[in-house]
Design a protein around this motif. Structure first.
Motif, PDB file in Angstrom:
ATOM      1  N   GLU A 212      -6.771  -2.224  -9.073  1.00  0.00           N
ATOM      2  CA  GLU A 212      -5.383  -2.577  -8.777  1.00  0.00           C
ATOM      3  C   GLU A 212      -4.488  -1.372  -8.994  1.00  0.00           C
ATOM      4  O   GLU A 212      -4.559  -0.704 -10.020  1.00  0.00           O
ATOM      5  CB  GLU A 212      -4.941  -3.735  -9.680  1.00  0.00           C
ATOM      6  N   GLY A 213      -3.615  -1.072  -8.021  1.00  0.00           N
ATOM      7  CA  GLY A 213      -2.737   0.077  -8.136  1.00  0.00           C
ATOM      8  C   GLY A 213      -1.496  -0.071  -7.279  1.00  0.00           C
ATOM      9  O   GLY A 213      -1.175  -1.163  -6.800  1.00  0.00           O
ATOM     10  N   GLU A 214      -0.824   1.039  -7.064  1.00  0.00           N
ATOM     11  CA  GLU A 214       0.438   1.041  -6.323  1.00  0.00           C
ATOM     12  C   GLU A 214       0.249   1.343  -4.845  1.00  0.00           C
ATOM     13  O   GLU A 214       1.045   0.918  -4.022  1.00  0.00           O
ATOM     14  CB  GLU A 214       1.384   2.088  -6.934  1.00  0.00           C
ATOM     15  N   SER A 215      -0.782   2.081  -4.483  1.00  0.00           N
ATOM     16  CA  SER A 215      -0.988   2.472  -3.086  1.00  0.00           C
ATOM     17  C   SER A 215      -1.513   1.283  -2.283  1.00  0.00           C
ATOM     18  O   SER A 215      -2.260   0.450  -2.786  1.00  0.00           O
ATOM     19  CB  SER A 215      -1.996   3.611  -2.988  1.00  0.00           C
ATOM     20  N   VAL A 216      -1.141   1.263  -1.022  1.00  0.00           N
ATOM     21  CA  VAL A 216      -1.560   0.179  -0.136  1.00  0.00           C
ATOM     22  C   VAL A 216      -2.594   0.721   0.837  1.00  0.00           C
ATOM     23  O   VAL A 216      -2.399   1.780   1.451  1.00  0.00           O
ATOM     24  CB  VAL A 216      -0.352  -0.395   0.640  1.00  0.00           C
ATOM     25  N   PHE A 217      -3.704   0.008   0.969  1.00  0.00           N
ATOM     26  CA  PHE A 217      -4.741   0.357   1.934  1.00  0.00           C
ATOM     27  C   PHE A 217      -4.836  -0.777   2.944  1.00  0.00           C
ATOM     28  O   PHE A 217      -5.088  -1.925   2.573  1.00  0.00           O
ATOM     29  CB  PHE A 217      -6.093   0.578   1.242  1.00  0.00           C
TER      30      PHE A 217
ATOM     31  N   LYS B   9      -7.499  -9.337  12.074  1.00  0.00           N
ATOM     32  CA  LYS B   9      -6.238  -9.427  11.347  1.00  0.00           C
ATOM     33  C   LYS B   9      -6.139  -8.225  10.429  1.00  0.00           C
ATOM     34  O   LYS B   9      -7.134  -7.749   9.892  1.00  0.00           O
ATOM     35  CB  LYS B   9      -6.175 -10.713  10.517  1.00  0.00           C
ATOM     36  N   VAL B  10      -4.920  -7.756  10.234  1.00  0.00           N
ATOM     37  CA  VAL B  10      -4.708  -6.627   9.345  1.00  0.00           C
ATOM     38  C   VAL B  10      -4.593  -7.155   7.924  1.00  0.00           C
ATOM     39  O   VAL B  10      -3.772  -8.015   7.622  1.00  0.00           O
ATOM     40  CB  VAL B  10      -3.434  -5.842   9.734  1.00  0.00           C
ATOM     41  N   LYS B  11      -5.438  -6.659   7.067  1.00  0.00           N
ATOM     42  CA  LYS B  11      -5.439  -7.047   5.656  1.00  0.00           C
ATOM     43  C   LYS B  11      -4.926  -5.873   4.829  1.00  0.00           C
ATOM     44  O   LYS B  11      -4.977  -4.724   5.251  1.00  0.00           O
ATOM     45  CB  LYS B  11      -6.845  -7.434   5.187  1.00  0.00           C
ATOM     46  N   GLU B  12      -4.462  -6.175   3.645  1.00  0.00           N
ATOM     47  CA  GLU B  12      -3.848  -5.170   2.795  1.00  0.00           C
ATOM     48  C   GLU B  12      -4.404  -5.304   1.380  1.00  0.00           C
ATOM     49  O   GLU B  12      -4.486  -6.392   0.837  1.00  0.00           O
ATOM     50  CB  GLU B  12      -2.336  -5.430   2.803  1.00  0.00           C
ATOM     51  N   LEU B  13      -4.774  -4.153   0.815  1.00  0.00           N
ATOM     52  CA  LEU B  13      -5.230  -4.114  -0.571  1.00  0.00           C
ATOM     53  C   LEU B  13      -4.372  -3.112  -1.336  1.00  0.00           C
ATOM     54  O   LEU B  13      -4.109  -2.014  -0.846  1.00  0.00           O
ATOM     55  CB  LEU B  13      -6.691  -3.665  -0.655  1.00  0.00           C
ATOM     56  N   LYS B  14      -3.966  -3.481  -2.518  1.00  0.00           N
ATOM     57  CA  LYS B  14      -3.246  -2.548  -3.398  1.00  0.00           C
ATOM     58  C   LYS B  14      -4.281  -1.898  -4.311  1.00  0.00           C
ATOM     59  O   LYS B  14      -4.960  -2.581  -5.071  1.00  0.00           O
ATOM     60  CB  LYS B  14      -2.193  -3.285  -4.202  1.00  0.00           C
ATOM     61  N   VAL B  15      -4.412  -0.584  -4.159  1.00  0.00           N
ATOM     62  CA  VAL B  15      -5.420   0.162  -4.903  1.00  0.00           C
ATOM     63  C   VAL B  15      -4.779   1.402  -5.516  1.00  0.00           C
ATOM     64  O   VAL B  15      -3.648   1.760  -5.192  1.00  0.00           O
ATOM     65  CB  VAL B  15      -6.592   0.583  -3.988  1.00  0.00           C
ATOM     66  N   THR B  16      -5.540   2.064  -6.384  1.00  0.00           N
ATOM     67  CA  THR B  16      -5.062   3.325  -6.957  1.00  0.00           C
ATOM     68  C   THR B  16      -5.120   4.412  -5.887  1.00  0.00           C
ATOM     69  O   THR B  16      -5.823   4.273  -4.877  1.00  0.00           O
ATOM     70  CB  THR B  16      -5.918   3.732  -8.164  1.00  0.00           C
ATOM     71  N   GLU B  17      -4.415   5.482  -6.113  1.00  0.00           N
ATOM     72  CA  GLU B  17      -4.354   6.576  -5.131  1.00  0.00           C
ATOM     73  C   GLU B  17      -5.734   7.205  -4.929  1.00  0.00           C
ATOM     74  O   GLU B  17      -6.121   7.516  -3.806  1.00  0.00           O
ATOM     75  CB  GLU B  17      -3.347   7.634  -5.587  1.00  0.00           C
ATOM     76  N   SER B  18      -6.481   7.371  -6.004  1.00  0.00           N
ATOM     77  CA  SER B  18      -7.817   7.973  -5.872  1.00  0.00           C
ATOM     78  C   SER B  18      -8.755   7.056  -5.083  1.00  0.00           C
ATOM     79  O   SER B  18      -9.552   7.536  -4.272  1.00  0.00           O
ATOM     80  CB  SER B  18      -8.401   8.292  -7.244  1.00  0.00           C
ATOM     81  N   LEU B  19      -8.663   5.750  -5.311  1.00  0.00           N
ATOM     82  CA  LEU B  19      -9.492   4.813  -4.534  1.00  0.00           C
ATOM     83  C   LEU B  19      -9.068   4.794  -3.077  1.00  0.00           C
ATOM     84  O   LEU B  19      -9.907   4.671  -2.178  1.00  0.00           O
ATOM     85  CB  LEU B  19      -9.412   3.403  -5.116  1.00  0.00           C
ATOM     86  N   ARG B  20      -7.780   4.913  -2.842  1.00  0.00           N
ATOM     87  CA  ARG B  20      -7.286   4.941  -1.463  1.00  0.00           C
ATOM     88  C   ARG B  20      -7.856   6.145  -0.728  1.00  0.00           C
ATOM     89  O   ARG B  20      -8.298   6.050   0.421  1.00  0.00           O
ATOM     90  CB  ARG B  20      -5.763   4.978  -1.455  1.00  0.00           C
ATOM     91  N   ASN B  21      -7.877   7.299  -1.390  1.00  0.00           N
ATOM     92  CA  ASN B  21      -8.458   8.507  -0.790  1.00  0.00           C
ATOM     93  C   ASN B  21      -9.953   8.339  -0.566  1.00  0.00           C
ATOM     94  O   ASN B  21     -10.490   8.775   0.441  1.00  0.00           O
ATOM     95  CB  ASN B  21      -8.178   9.725  -1.667  1.00  0.00           C
TER      96      ASN B  21
END
Length: 180
Positions: A92-97, A104-116
């Motif tokens: 769980e983090g601030e960045s959105v993936f 359908k477009v889904k959205e996950l809130k993850v940390t910046e490192s996980l997003r990368n």
């Protein structure tokens, strides 16, 4: 003491018409046997053998179908267990993936490192029981061998993309994780 047909008639287990039909059939069979035509018995044997073969084939198909269903059920349970045991916790983090799942477009809130990592393809997303889990790419590839329907998002790790030689924008590479 009478014949069996007479005894059955007296007991009320058959009718006169059925007894006559049985006698007629018996006489015809004896006549054909006397003539040397044993084709009736051969036909009957062939029909019985064909019925046995059909039943065996049907039983084999049912057994194969049950085995396939059992294998699919086992694979589904194994995939679920792998995902629940090895998913990345504390993601769980601030960045959105954003990714697409079932058109359908889904959205996950993850940390910046996980997003990368998600954008680079070293981490992917799996969907089990309508919940999304983050997993390492190696594990997702192992899961794909069993059931690829649970894989929601996994980017390719290919950095060697085939580029068009005549592309005027070839020098301007757009990163996958571009934030708008």
């Amino acid at each position: 003491m009478g014949s069996l047909a007479d005894q059955l008639l007296k007991a009320g287990l058959t009718t006169k018409q059925k007894a006559k039909q049985a006698n007629t059939a018996k006489r015809k069979q004896q006549k054909q046997q006397r003539k040397g035509n044993v084709a009736v018995e051969d036909d009957l044997k062939k029909e019985i053998e064909q019925a046995k073969q059909a039943k065996l084939e049907k039983d084999r198909e049912l057994a194969a179908q049950k085995k396939a269903e059992l294998t699919a059920k086992e694979n589904k349970a194994a995939v679920k267990q792998m995902v629940l045991q090895h998913h990345i916790k504390d993601s769980e983090g601030e960045s959105v993936f954003n990714f697409t799942y079932d058109n359908k477009v889904k959205e996950l809130k993850v940390t910046e490192s996980l997003r990368n990592s998600l954008a680079a393809g070293t981490v992917g997303v799996c969907a089990v029981d309508k919940e999304f889990y983050l997993l390492p790419a190696e594990l997702i590839q192992r899961i794909a061998t069993r059931d690829d329907s649970v894989i929601a998002c996994l980017h390719d790790q290919d950095d060697n993309q085939v580029l068009d030689e005549d592309d005027p924008y070839a020098d301007y590479v757009i990163p996958d994780d571009l934030m708008w």
